[in-house]
Design a protein around this motif. Structure first.
Motif, short mmCIF file in Angstrom:
data_model
loop_
_atom_site.label_atom_id
_atom_site.label_comp_id
_atom_site.label_asym_id
_atom_site.label_seq_id
_atom_site.Cartn_x
_atom_site.Cartn_y
_atom_site.Cartn_z
N ARG A 141 0.84 -1.21 0.00
CA ARG A 141 0.00 0.00 0.00
C ARG A 141 0.88 1.26 0.00
NH1 ARG A 141 -5.10 -1.91 1.15
NH2 ARG A 141 -5.11 -3.89 2.30
N GLU A 142 1.91 1.23 0.80
CA GLU A 142 2.80 2.40 0.89
C GLU A 142 3.54 2.64 -0.42
OE1 GLU A 142 5.03 1.22 4.30
OE2 GLU A 142 3.45 1.77 5.71
N ASP A 143 4.04 1.57 -1.03
CA ASP A 143 4.72 1.72 -2.32
C ASP A 143 3.77 2.28 -3.37
OD1 ASP A 143 7.19 0.86 -1.47
OD2 ASP A 143 7.11 -1.11 -2.42
N VAL A 144 2.55 1.74 -3.43
CA VAL A 144 1.58 2.20 -4.43
C VAL A 144 1.25 3.67 -4.22
CG1 VAL A 144 -0.81 1.97 -5.21
CG2 VAL A 144 0.58 -0.08 -4.86
N LYS A 145 1.01 4.06 -2.99
CA LYS A 145 0.65 5.46 -2.72
C LYS A 145 1.83 6.40 -2.99
CE LYS A 145 -3.07 4.50 0.55
NZ LYS A 145 -3.59 4.68 1.93
N MET A 146 3.03 5.93 -2.71
CA MET A 146 4.22 6.74 -2.98
C MET A 146 4.41 6.96 -4.47
SD MET A 146 8.11 5.99 -1.71
CE MET A 146 8.14 4.39 -2.48
N ILE A 147 4.26 5.87 -5.25
CA ILE A 147 4.37 5.99 -6.70
C ILE A 147 3.26 6.89 -7.24
CG2 ILE A 147 4.14 4.70 -8.87
CD1 ILE A 147 5.48 2.32 -7.40
N ALA A 148 2.05 6.72 -6.72
CA ALA A 148 0.92 7.53 -7.17
C ALA A 148 1.16 9.00 -6.89
CB ALA A 148 -0.36 7.07 -6.48
N GLN A 149 1.74 9.32 -5.74
CA GLN A 149 2.05 10.72 -5.43
C GLN A 149 3.02 11.29 -6.44
OE1 GLN A 149 0.65 12.52 -2.93
NE2 GLN A 149 1.74 14.34 -3.62
#
Length: 318
Positions: free
Chosen positions: A153-161
């Motif tokens: 979840r953290e990786d996905v949200k970081m990439i999305a940001q």
């Protein structure tokens, strides 16, 4: 066989706390046009001129996430391998190959004039400062056997940001959660069923088997469906992957155990083990509880890979 580098690293709590400057005019993809700051898995604040639209991804899981969020990368390491092993988020023909995942070409990456390079933490750390001379680099955690779903979840949200796709990330993760919840209901009658997940490869004439232990992304997915990982052997702390041979599988004595395996290239479970008498006597083999995951199922991917894996477990057992 192409596999991730197995390097044990200290667990780092990722922060997906990207921020933007004062409100700006909107870009076509809905992201603010001003600078974007992302804190990556190193704890480093990476500043971009704006939401990145030209992205190079040096690991297949990260490439999958970028494409899943609606931004086609301009460059990916080993595009041919990606097409073989990760089918859930296809790459356009325009995506350039920038070399091997373990040894990408700095020149090829820089020539694409990317807004950001996204790479996994376990890759060659010497590459990061080389790239940072020319382009911002965001480093993901990529795997953490102690908390893989939280890490994902953290990786996905970081990439999305970084690419201005935070709303899309929320939707992608919500779809994953819904699929897992629905799958658990579908398998309610099979709750607690032991499973063994592995891939394998030939070393000379010997088949080496790589179990996916508790904490691997596949195991977390199966456990979210209500199943129980039957492998209790030693695994590494990042990927939760182990090592054994066919004799080592004789420890799996529960007759209810179901085997799932991955083989998008050579299927060593068929070509290397079919005539092996030890293999033939294993409970899940003799009872025909063996399921091969579909070609293109990447067991180290993003939310779409999790959904694809969950669908196959449910289909096999429901």
């Amino acid at each position: 066989m192409r596999v991730p580098v197995l390097v044990a690293v200290t667990a780092i709590l990722l922060s997906a706390c990207g921020t933007t400057e004062t409100p700006q005019a909107e870009q076509p993809n809905g992201a603010a046009s001003g600078p974007v700051k992302v804190t990556d898995s190193r704890g480093k604040s990476v500043e971009l001129k704006g939401a990145a639209q030209r992205v190079v991804a040096l690991e297949w899981g990260e490439a999958e996430v970028v494409a899943s969020l609606g931004v086609m990368p301009v460059g990916v390491a080993d595009t041919a391998g990606y097409k073989t092993w990760d089918a859930v988020a296809p790459l356009d023909a325009s995506v350039k190959d920038v070399g091997k995942r373990g040894e990408p070409s700095v020149d090829s990456i820089v020539a694409l004039n990317p807004d950001v390079v996204i790479m996994a933490a376990e890759r060659d750390s010497a590459l990061v400062p080389q790239l940072e001379k020319y382009v911002p680099v965001v480093v993901t955690k990529s795997s953490d056997a102690a908390r893989n779903f939280d890490r994902l979840r953290e990786d996905v949200k970081m990439i999305a940001q970084a690419i201005g796709k935070t709303a899309e990330a929320d939707k992608l993760l919500s779809e994953m959660d819904t699929k897992l919840a629905d799958g658990k209901k579908a398998l309610a009658a099979k709750a607690g069923t032991p499973f063994f997940m592995a891939d394998g490869y030939l070393e000379g004439s010997t088949v080496s088997i790589r179990p996916f232990g508790k904490g691997s992304l596949v195991s977390d997915t199966a456990e979210a469906l209500g199943l129980k990982n039957a492998w209790t052997g030693q695994v590494d702390p990042q990927w939760a992957l182990g090592q054994t041979d066919v004799e080592g599988l004789t420890a799996l004595t529960d007759p209810n155990t179901v085997l799932f395996y991955s083989a998008s290239e050579e299927d060593v479970f068929t070509t290397g083990l079919a005539q092996n008498p030890v293999w033939q006597r294993l409970p899940f083999v003799s009872s025909k509880k063996v399921h091969k995951l579909e070609a293109g199922t990447w067991t180290f991917g993003g939310p779409k890979s999790v959904v694809h894996i969950a669908d196959q477990f449910v289909k096999a057992l429901a």
